[in-house]
Write a protein that holds these residues in place. Structure first.
Motif, short mmCIF file in Angstrom:
data_model
loop_
_atom_site.label_atom_id
_atom_site.label_comp_id
_atom_site.label_asym_id
_atom_site.label_seq_id
_atom_site.Cartn_x
_atom_site.Cartn_y
_atom_site.Cartn_z
N PRO A 1 0.99 -1.26 0.07
CA PRO A 1 -0.06 0.11 0.03
C PRO A 1 0.77 1.24 -0.01
O PRO A 1 1.87 1.25 0.58
CB PRO A 1 -0.84 -0.07 1.45
N THR A 2 0.15 2.24 -0.68
CA THR A 2 1.48 3.62 -0.71
C THR A 2 0.34 4.86 -0.31
O THR A 2 -0.83 4.80 -0.68
CB THR A 2 1.88 3.43 -2.10
N PRO B 1 6.45 -5.16 11.73
CA PRO B 1 7.15 -6.18 12.28
C PRO B 1 6.51 -7.39 12.04
O PRO B 1 7.15 -8.55 11.72
CB PRO B 1 7.34 -6.02 13.51
N PRO B 2 5.26 -7.58 12.29
CA PRO B 2 4.52 -9.09 11.81
C PRO B 2 4.72 -9.60 10.49
O PRO B 2 4.28 -10.49 10.17
CB PRO B 2 3.32 -8.95 12.53
N GLY B 3 4.78 -8.66 9.58
CA GLY B 3 4.93 -8.87 8.09
C GLY B 3 4.11 -7.94 7.48
O GLY B 3 3.16 -7.06 7.98
N GLY B 4 4.64 -7.61 6.53
CA GLY B 4 3.99 -6.37 5.25
C GLY B 4 4.61 -5.20 5.53
O GLY B 4 5.76 -5.16 6.38
N GLY B 5 4.04 -4.18 4.94
CA GLY B 5 4.86 -2.81 5.12
C GLY B 5 3.85 -1.79 4.06
O GLY B 5 3.09 -2.19 3.43
N ILE B 6 4.39 -0.57 4.13
CA ILE B 6 3.87 0.54 3.42
C ILE B 6 4.90 1.21 2.58
O ILE B 6 6.13 1.14 3.20
CB ILE B 6 2.93 1.35 4.27
N MET B 7 4.66 1.94 1.68
CA MET B 7 5.61 2.85 0.92
C MET B 7 5.02 4.40 1.16
O MET B 7 3.74 4.09 0.87
CB MET B 7 5.90 2.17 -0.60
#
Length: 138
Positions: free
Chosen positions: A13-14, A53-59
């Motif tokens: 997701p951004t 930290p549990p997984g995933g991320g954003i930009m």
């Protein structure tokens, strides 16, 4: 033996921000995202990645006043649901860091414990224990 590490995110997701550097600091302090990359000069952020930290991320990056920008996203219009094992603790952390509560902690009829807040840019963040329905086997 199977690899037990969390795979890298494959969907990012951004969002864009009026003050991307301040938003990055807020997301790290209030929610616990981890800054993994930030590229830019001065106040301008061309590209940043924050890991959950549990997984995933954003930009994210700085808003651009460019009518020809192929990735023109309006600051403050982003929304995300993020899974957490500790919604109560995260709620307290977010409020302490200045997040605006839009939905207090609650237990849902589908078994999740959730809350929702706005960040300083106006983006909506919902956090809860619901991990989604399992993917059916093919």
């Amino acid at each position: 033996m199977a690899d037990k590490t969390t795979p890298p995110p494959q969907v990012w997701p951004t969002l864009r921000a009026r003050d991307a550097r301040a938003l990055i600091r807020f997301l790290v302090d209030a929610f616990g995202f981890v800054e993994t990359a930030v590229y830019g000069e001065g106040d301008r952020v061309h590209h940043a990645e924050l890991a959950w930290p549990p997984g995933g991320g954003i930009m994210l990056g700085s808003h651009r006043d460019d009518p020809d920008d192929p990735w023109a996203l309006t600051p403050g219009t982003f929304g995300a649901y993020v899974v957490t094992d500790d919604p109560d603790g995260l709620h307290d952390r977010a409020v302490k860091a200045g997040a605006t509560v839009v939905r207090e902690l609650n237990d849902t009829d589908y078994g999740s414990r959730d809350f929702a807040v706005r960040d300083p840019e106006g983006n909506l963040w919902s956090f809860g224990t619901y991990r989604g329905e399992p993917v059916a086997a093919a």
